[in-house]
Design an enzyme around this catalytic site. Structure first.
Site, short mmCIF file in Angstrom:
data_model
loop_
_atom_site.label_atom_id
_atom_site.label_comp_id
_atom_site.label_asym_id
_atom_site.label_seq_id
_atom_site.Cartn_x
_atom_site.Cartn_y
_atom_site.Cartn_z
N ASP A 509 0.87 -1.17 0.00
CA ASP A 509 0.00 0.00 0.00
C ASP A 509 0.91 1.23 0.00
OD1 ASP A 509 -2.28 1.61 0.26
OD2 ASP A 509 -2.06 1.67 2.43
N THR A 511 -0.01 5.03 0.99
CA THR A 511 -0.16 5.98 2.08
C THR A 511 -0.09 5.28 3.42
OG1 THR A 511 -1.60 7.29 0.65
CG2 THR A 511 -1.61 7.82 3.00
#
Length: 1280
Positions: A509, A511
């Site tokens: 991922d 952020t």
């Protein structure tokens, strides 16, 4: 360029339907993710009696087999029947897992019925799903339009989900909640269920609880003891006790008891932890009709109940649709982000003149749904009105329940190493069978007693198949788990450690994982003099009141217990203005105020007006919010400035969306250039816009107008630029993984350009390698879906003149790539959906080269992981929130950087909030896998070595004595196998992962050659000792006294061999540290070797007699014997290290064998070769302006997304206001979008946005009169 084309390169769309169903097979949940085959069985007395006879004849072994395979037991004791007459069903899921469920009956009063009378079985409760239009009452489809008088409900439960018999369709169907085929109007017309109706529904849906059953100790004990491993141990120990081999048998029993105890304790601890995390109940207030509210247990809730949300908040115990009041909710359980979210009531379509009604869709209406497990922080309501919600789903069908089910029934991990161990044990069992026959033949020829023949022959089986093998294989995992814990990586699934050692692709991922959680304000770029030239980091220098006002008002911030809370981006934006936010009154009653939120610059002035009642300072009241929508990619607010005669609208959102809603003349010419400048450097850019609303628009109209009527004709204000900094640990880790040939992939919900910038910055895409954007265009009218491939880099193109306009050509660039055909695909969530739907044959090809996957939903993240796994990758996933939960649990090894509730679904959790844990886990996994491989070979060679020893001694009717067995099995083998696994992981990741195929040429050659070496040494000393002048042959005796020179020679050489093999198989680099770093193992080796040498050279007399070991009288022979041991060690070491483990044998030869004999290859390698050999694929369209590509994509997709959203929003809002009349809408589950959209476009385009559209929305007879317009307000009364 020779090949020039003004059209984008296209690939004709193919069609990909749902997965095919097998002919003649019945299914539940057909075409869904949880699709399962279902088979019905009825009782058969004859087959049942016959199986009982077989149980007796096989001494219960057949019943034990059926305990391991219960679906086979059903097939053996029952006969196949139709589902209508089935008493038990067998289900098979897509992973070939079998489930058995008993069909049950229940009366409408809730009483279970064990044996329904003949004829009564058909009289079951109808759960009918009526087709066609709903009556005006809004009764939900799934509750049954006709309640018949039959008294029984027929159902079964599997995987915590209830399936109820539908007499109409003659099949079992999942008992669904109100989220399927229910009109929105139903929720507003629901007035509460009577006690009787609630009782009836509870019989269908069951208790509203997510119960995690803590298995009783006695049940766990029986399951453990009856597992194949412990059954074999029980057989072995029983045999040893019968053979008076008490000591080792007792030691094995003791270790088994400890192992079973520890397993039971750990299992119950994990079950308790999960139960304590998940299981909860509370007292809720439920409506019984006519505004009668009573308190009941949340476990008694059923779909259709109307509940009151407490004013001081609560934890939701069900999924419910909000119908009155607002709620501020913490949805970290679902999203992983502890950001308050405002939930608004579901719009009531019945307030419209038109009776057209739309179906509730949980995805489209999620902003009106309170999900189970989320925390209601506050409620906001009008006056004394209650905040009400209608129960949508209960129990395991809720969002939280589905999460728990995915934890309890995960996708099985099919790890080849584990499969190979079982096959290898089978091979050892075959060798044991040969030894079994060999023993019987020898002992029959020698005239041995039958009981001795049985004992000796069965004993050889326990030697060839080591009972301690499964326990030994877990040793490396246990040590790796301990080392991971020391490095703050916690594991709840130890079996995943070995799998993590095979990982060759890792998804991240963005952020919060690759980049920091928070955002930093970088700058603002307001429009000045029709351009975006100036960038400001100090907002006090910005001379644009509208821009500052937009930053101060266009957010969803709120005060919770005096603390400003909301989305981090909104917080940063608002705090940068230096303004303050005021919310008058108590938190829960703010709807009593006409303007619930006021923002103003911070000031020491206590008064708002001067003596002439003119404003002393600028104050803005936020009148209405249009919350952020992921499909619309924007939010907006309607505000009124203190003393202003009109309302204003401020909007912020994705630049490509805001620009579409803005007047073209207000957009600067350098808009695209500035946007590209920031996004390509990794900045997050939002656009701001403003519009003055007509003065005739009054407060009441504002509260009822739909956003599409006012979110247009905006004045573009400029850019808000924020920075999401890359964590300092990210780039070194990505570099380390790439150097180790571990593929790195970014899968994020963020913007594509930002994701591409971060991928470049952290080295996920090297500087000299190109990125090809994959743009998927959906079907549009008669036009088929197609794909376009575009370089992410910009290129200068020639322009041609046509009249007075300069037209830039789009070039189709079929480039033979000079960089070795190295490129990376980048694809967003919208294009991913198009590819999955229309280009299924290209999906895997795109995944092989895909590096950046942006704007991906949690569901799409899981789809990507599954596709990579289908290609043959061993996939890891690292994420920081519960929104990554699906991908974390789907991956072979998921690492959560968050301690939210959903991280319990991830096998690993890191206490360090960065990705340094990834190479740590892979290193430890590789070390554990290498340890397991070494231990397996060691245990296999131990079995074969001891098998050879016993077979040689059986030749003269001899055997090892009990204490010789004990010395080998307990003292040498057990201690060495334990200390073997304590070697730590090597500090650097090797480019090649360890082999996981035990049937590759290396391990097979190892076992063959090492067995030959050990056999040669044993046979040599056995024959050589007989040539010594002091030798006296063994004489068989009835006392089983085995002391002899043959026994001593073979026992001593084998004792050395176990130590030699432990050293040989204790591999170091490149996956483990050198054995010299494992002081425990070194000390163990030295001690075992010293004891064996002492036992060989000069043992104490009493100990020699205790061991029943013959004393070899010649010291010279003893020293020669040590020379034989040295030669044995040298040969074993050279064969293992420089032949079997060499790159030529283990890698190259293995590849040649695969290529020539098996023709097998991982699918991703085959596709990679195919792509490398196709220099002109993909057909890439290069344009001069990358933003142009995104605009083309937006224009193609926005028609679909915006129109669908507009249809839904207009149907919702217009139903409240009657503002937009959409006629002749078909009342079906699927709207006729083409006709409706065409009508919709016509209606919208012909309505003037300042007059006719607004007037049509508020001047309807059915609405209350407008409130008087108030031109100013006081900060004490907060009136507008």
């Amino acid at each position: 360029m020779d090949d020039i084309n003004t059209e984008p390169a296209k690939i004709k769309a193919g069609r990909a339907g749902p997965p095919p169903l097998k002919d003649g097979i019945l299914y539940v949940n057909a075409y869904q993710e949880d699709q399962m085959e279902i088979y019905g069985y009825a009782k058969n007395k004859g087959k049942e009696i016959f199986m009982w006879i077989l149980y007796f004849l096989t001494v219960g072994l057949l019943r034990l087999f059926f305990f391991w395979y219960p679906h086979l037991m059903i097939a053996a004791t029952h006969e196949e029947s139709s589902l209508k007459h089935a008493v038990v069903v067998v289900l098979k899921d897509q992973y070939n897992q079998w489930f058995v469920a008993k069909v049950k009956f229940k009366e409408r009063n809730g009483r279970d019925v064990q044996n329904p009378e003949n004829g009564q079985e058909n009289k079951v409760e109808v759960i009918s799903y009526k087709k066609g239009n709903l009556p005006n009452t809004g009764t939900p489809l799934k509750q049954g339009d006709v309640v018949r008088e039959q008294s029984l409900i027929r159902f079964f439960i599997t995987k915590k989900v209830k399936y109820v018999w539908n007499t109409s369709s003659q099949e079992f169907e999942k008992a669904k909640g109100l989220d399927h085929s229910t009109r929105c109007s139903y929720f507003h017309e629901a007035s509460g269920l009577s006690h009787l109706e609630q009782s009836k529904r509870r019989n269908v849906y069951g208790s509203n609880s997510i119960q995690i059953h803590v298995t009783p100790i006695i049940t766990l004990l029986f399951k453990e003891v009856l597992s194949p491993f412990y059954i074999f141990q029980l057989f072995s120990c029983s045999l040893w006790y019968a053979d008076e081999y008490y000591y080792y048998a007792s030691a094995i029993v003791l270790m088994s008891v400890i192992s079973i105890t520890v397993t039971i304790i750990q299992t119950r601890q994990m079950q308790r932890a999960l139960r304590n995390t998940i299981d909860s109940s509370s007292i809720v207030t439920v409506c019984r009709g006519s505004d009668e509210y009573i308190e009941i247990s949340s476990e008694d809730l059923v779909p259709g109940d109307v509940i009151e949300i407490p004013r001081n908040g609560c934890i939701m115990q069900c999924d419910a649709v909000l119908v009155a009041g607002n709620c501020i909710v913490n949805e970290s359980m679902l999203t992983g982000e502890s950001v308050p979210v405002t939930k608004t009531p579901l719009p009531n379509p019945k307030m419209s003149k038109s009776q057209d009604d739309i179906f509730f869709n949980i995805k489209e209406h999620s902003r009106h749904v309170l999900f189970c497990g989320t925390h209601i922080i506050q409620t906001r309501y009008y006056g004394t009105h209650k905040v009400r919600a209608v129960v949508l789903r209960t129990g395991f069908t809720t969002a939280k329940g589905e999460l728990v089910r995915s934890i309890m029934y995960p996708k099985p991990v099919d790890f080849k190493f584990n499969r190979d161990t079982y096959i290898f044990v089978g091979a050892l069992a075959a060798i044991a069978g040969i030894g079994f026959i060999y023993t019987i033949v020898l002992m029959v020829q020698a005239g041995e007693h039958p009981s001795d023949i049985v004992l000796r022959s069965l004993d050889l089986i326990t030697i060839a198949v080591p009972p301690a093998l499964p326990a030994a294989l877990t040793i490396g995992i246990v040590f790796a788990q301990y080392r991971l814990k020391k490095q703050l990586v916690y594991c709840i699934s130890p079996r995943s450690i070995n799998v993590s050692g095979s990982i060759n692709a890792f998804c991240f991922d963005k952020t919060g994982t690759l980049t920091e959680d928070g955002l930093d304000m970088h700058s603002v770029v307001p429009v000045e003099n029709d351009n975006l030239d100036k960038e400001y980091t100090d907002l006090s220098k910005v001379d644009n009141d509208s821009f500052i006002s937009a930053m101060a008002t266009c957010h969803s911030l709120t005060l919770i217990e005096g603390v400003l809370s909301g989305d981090p981006l909104d917080l940063i934006m608002f705090e940068a203005t230096g303004w303050e936010l005021i919310e008058e009154g108590e938190d829960s009653s703010k709807f009593d105020m006409i303007a619930p939120t006021i923002v103003r610059p911070k000031s020491d002035e206590s008064r708002s007006f001067d003596q002439h009642f003119k404003p002393l300072q600028k104050e803005i009241g936020i009148i209405r919010q249009f919350t952020f929508s992921s499909s619309l990619q924007r939010m907006s607010v309607i505000v009124r400035m203190l003393g202003s005669p009109h309302f204003d609208l401020f909007a912020k959102g994705a630049p490509e969306k805001i620009i579409q809603l803005s007047k073209p003349e207000t957009v600067p010419n350098d808009y695209h250039d500035k946007l590209m400048k920031y996004t390509q450097h990794g900045y997050r850019v939002l656009a701001l816009a403003w519009r003055q609303l007509p003065a005739k628009l009054k407060y009441t109209k504002i509260q009822r107008i739909q956003r599409e009527q006012v979110e247009k004709g905006l004045t573009f204000l400029g850019f808000l630029v924020t920075e999401n900094r890359v964590k300092p640990e990210t780039t070194p880790v990505i570099t380390q993984l790439r150097q180790a040939n571990i593929r790195t992939v970014m899968v994020t919900g963020d913007n594509m350009l930002t994701a591409l910038s971060v991928a470049r910055e952290i080295g996920m895409v090297p500087p000299k390698e190109r990125i090809v954007l994959v743009q998927g265009y959906p079907e549009s009218g008669k036009a088929d879906a197609y794909l376009e491939f575009v370089y992410a880099e910009e290129y200068k193109q020639d322009t041609t003149k046509t009249g007075s306009a300069s037209i830039e050509e789009v070039t189709v660039d079929i480039l033979p790539r000079d960089d070795g055909n190295t490129f990376h695909f980048a694809i967003d969530g919208r294009s991913w959906s198009v590819v999955r739907t229309h280009f299924d044959d290209l999906l895997q090809k795109l995944c092989v080269r895909g590096t950046v996957f942006a704007r991906f939903s949690p569901e799409q993240k899981g789809q990507l992981i599954e596709t990579l796994q289908e290609l043959g990758y061993f996939v890891g996933m690292c994420g920081d929130g519960a929104n990554d939960c699906g991908a974390l649990k789907t991956a072979h090894a998921g690492i959560s950087l968050s301690e939210a509730e959903a991280s319990v679904a991830s096998p690993f959790t890191s206490k360090k909030p960065n990705i340094e844990c990834v190479p740590t886990l892979i290193r430890e996994g590789r070390a554990a896998l290498t340890t397991s491989s070494g231990i397996f070979k060691y245990m296999a060679m131990y079995s074969l070595t001891q098998f050879l020893t016993v077979c040689i001694l059986y030749w003269i009717s001899n055997n090892l004595t009990d204490f010789e067995f004990l010395y080998i099995d307990l003292f040498v083998l057990t201690t060495l196998s334990i200390s073997f696994g304590a070697t730590g992981a090597y500090g650097k990741l090797h480019p090649e992962p360890p082999l996981i195929n035990l049937f590759s040429i290396g391990p097979i050659l190892t076992l063959i050659l090492q067995t030959g070496i050990q056999a040669a040494a044993q046979v040599f000393v056995y024959l050589n000792v007989q040539k010594q002048p002091w030798f006296t042959p063994f004489v068989d005796n009835e006392e089983d006294a085995y002391e002899s020179y043959e026994n001593a020679s073979v026992f001593l050489i084998s004792s050395y061999q176990y130590i030699i093999l432990a050293i040989v198989f204790s591999k170091g680099r490149p996956y483990r540290n050198t054995m010299f770093s494992n002081y425990f193992f070194l000390a163990n080796i030295v001690f075992c070797l010293a004891c064996t040498v002492w036992l060989h050279i000069k043992p104490l007399e009493f100990f020699r007699e205790f061991m029943e070991l013959a004393d070899i009288p010649s010291m010279e022979y003893k020293l020669i014997y040590l020379g034989i041991v040295a030669i044995n060690f040298i040969l074993s070491f050279l064969v293992e290290s420089y032949f079997c483990d060499s790159y030529l044998i283990s890698r190259k030869l293995q590849e040649k064998i695969k290529e020539n004999f098996f023709n097998s290859q991982f699918k991703y390698k085959a596709l990679e070769e195919e792509i490398s050999q196709s220099p002109h694929w993909p057909p890439v369209s290069s344009t001069s302006d990358l933003v142009e590509v995104f605009q083309r994509m937006d224009s193609a997709v926005s028609a679909d997304i915006d129109r669908t959203s507009l249809m839904s929003s207009l149907a919702d809002s217009a139903s409240e206001t009657g503002s937009l009349r959409i006629k002749n809408m078909e009342s079906t589950a699927t709207l006729d979008t083409q006709a409706s959209m065409a009508t919709l476009d016509t209606q919208i385009s012909t309505v003037d946005d300042k007059a006719q559209l607004i007037e049509d929305g508020v001047d309807n007879p059915g609405f209350e009169e407008d409130q008087p317009d108030i031109g100013s307000y006081s900060t004490t009364t907060t009136n507008l």
